[in-house]
Design a protein around this motif. Structure first.
Motif, PDB file in Angstrom:
ATOM      1  N   ILE A   1       0.898  -1.185  -0.162  1.00 48.19           N
ATOM      2  CA  ILE A   1      -0.032   0.090  -0.166  1.00 48.19           C
ATOM      3  C   ILE A   1       0.814   1.368   0.134  1.00 48.19           C
ATOM      4  O   ILE A   1       0.565   2.197  -0.754  1.00 48.19           O
ATOM      5  CB  ILE A   1      -0.926  -0.139   1.230  1.00 48.19           C
ATOM      6  CG1 ILE A   1      -1.750  -1.069   1.316  1.00 48.19           C
ATOM      7  CG2 ILE A   1      -1.801   1.196   1.298  1.00 48.19           C
ATOM      8  CD1 ILE A   1      -2.712  -1.287   2.305  1.00 48.19           C
TER       9      ILE A   1
ATOM     10  N   ILE B   1      -5.611  -1.548  -4.617  1.00 49.30           N
ATOM     11  CA  ILE B   1      -5.076  -2.255  -3.325  1.00 49.30           C
ATOM     12  C   ILE B   1      -5.346  -3.548  -3.286  1.00 49.30           C
ATOM     13  O   ILE B   1      -4.597  -4.538  -2.840  1.00 49.30           O
ATOM     14  CB  ILE B   1      -5.463  -1.316  -2.047  1.00 49.30           C
ATOM     15  CG1 ILE B   1      -5.036  -0.028  -2.226  1.00 49.30           C
ATOM     16  CG2 ILE B   1      -5.045  -2.082  -0.773  1.00 49.30           C
ATOM     17  CD1 ILE B   1      -5.641   0.925  -0.882  1.00 49.30           C
TER      18      ILE B   1
ATOM     19  N   LEU C   1      -6.266  -0.091   5.521  1.00 49.09           N
ATOM     20  CA  LEU C   1      -6.338   1.317   5.397  1.00 49.09           C
ATOM     21  C   LEU C   1      -6.696   2.207   6.794  1.00 49.09           C
ATOM     22  O   LEU C   1      -6.177   3.141   7.037  1.00 49.09           O
ATOM     23  CB  LEU C   1      -7.186   1.777   4.498  1.00 49.09           C
ATOM     24  CG  LEU C   1      -6.979   1.332   2.819  1.00 49.09           C
ATOM     25  CD1 LEU C   1      -8.129   1.609   1.919  1.00 49.09           C
ATOM     26  CD2 LEU C   1      -5.740   1.919   2.358  1.00 49.09           C
TER      27      LEU C   1
END
Length: 248
Positions: free
Chosen positions: A10, A25, A40
């Motif tokens: 990421i 992602i 995230l």
């Protein structure tokens, strides 16, 4: 893929692109959407990104400008190595520009080439070069106290009269998207002028300047070669796609 490996994937996506979609992602990490969202969320808590609808965006590090005294005490060994290599690029009879700054200042003790002329906007650089009996031209203009650099319209107009074989520049930030940057608009303008007047341009920078952004763009990465100390391989490979990077 392990959690830390997903995090690294990421980070790499965000290093190359300021905004990344969730699906990108998922594909890069080979994880489910729910796992990607958790990753995230965790990276956002760590302050590494900001979640947006459908993905995430990069957090830019925008630095203010330290004083000459502060900069001179940072990364001293790295700057010495960088300056030593940069000085070897100067050849007999060169007409060169040396930008104000502590990285470029590190070149001076190692200059061996004879019959050269140096133009500079750095007060300290001009003083040292004069003591070294090197023909030196200090451009006129306003003195910026924090960096002891000559800036302004007079400095730019004087630089336009010259054509440099080489220019050795400093920078506050290096970023793939935003290029070379510096905090001061007037100083950025003087740097741009010097770069445009040079046949070859070298930016001297320790590794701390990479992935950093200041307020004003100087030029794009492809407009100069970078002389730096040894970089981690992922950082080197990322920037070598956009410019020549010489590690010393």
């Amino acid at each position: 893929m392990l959690t830390e490996e997903r995090y690294q994937a990421i980070r790499k996506l965000l290093a190359d692109n300021s905004i990344v979609k969730l699906q990108e992602i998922v594909e890069a990490t080979e994880a489910s959407e729910s796992t990607a969202r958790r990753d995230l969320s965790q990276l956002e808590e760590l302050g590494e990104l900001v979640r947006v609808h459908g993905g995430a965006k990069r957090i830019f590090s925008v630095d203010t400008e330290p004083s000459v005294k502060e900069k001179s005490q940072q990364f001293m060994t790295e700057k010495e190595h960088i300056g030593k290599y940069a000085a070897t690029l100067i050849e007999m009879n060169d007409f060169i520009y040396i930008d104000a700054g502590t990285s470029t200042l590190s070149m001076l003790p190692f200059i061996k080439a004879e019959n050269i002329t140096v133009v500079t906007n750095g007060l300290e650089i001009a003083n040292i070069l004069t003591e070294m009996d090197i023909q030196t031209i200090l451009v006129g203009g306003f003195i910026k106290p924090k960096t002891r650099a000559m800036i302004g319209t007079d400095a730019k107009n004087q630089l336009k009269q010259y054509q440099f074989s080489k220019a050795f520049m400093g920078t506050n930030g290096i970023d793939i998207q935003y290029g070379f940057t510096t905090p001061d608009r007037e100083e950025a303008s003087v740097k741009q002028t010097a770069i445009h007047q040079a046949n070859q341009v070298y930016v001297l920078s320790d590794s701390s300047k990479f992935d950093k952004i200041s307020f004003c763009r100087i030029v794009e990465l492809e407009d100069a070669s970078i002389i730096t100390n040894t970089l981690p391989e992922p950082v080197r490979l990322k920037y070598e796609k956009h410019t020549k990077v010489k590690g010393v």
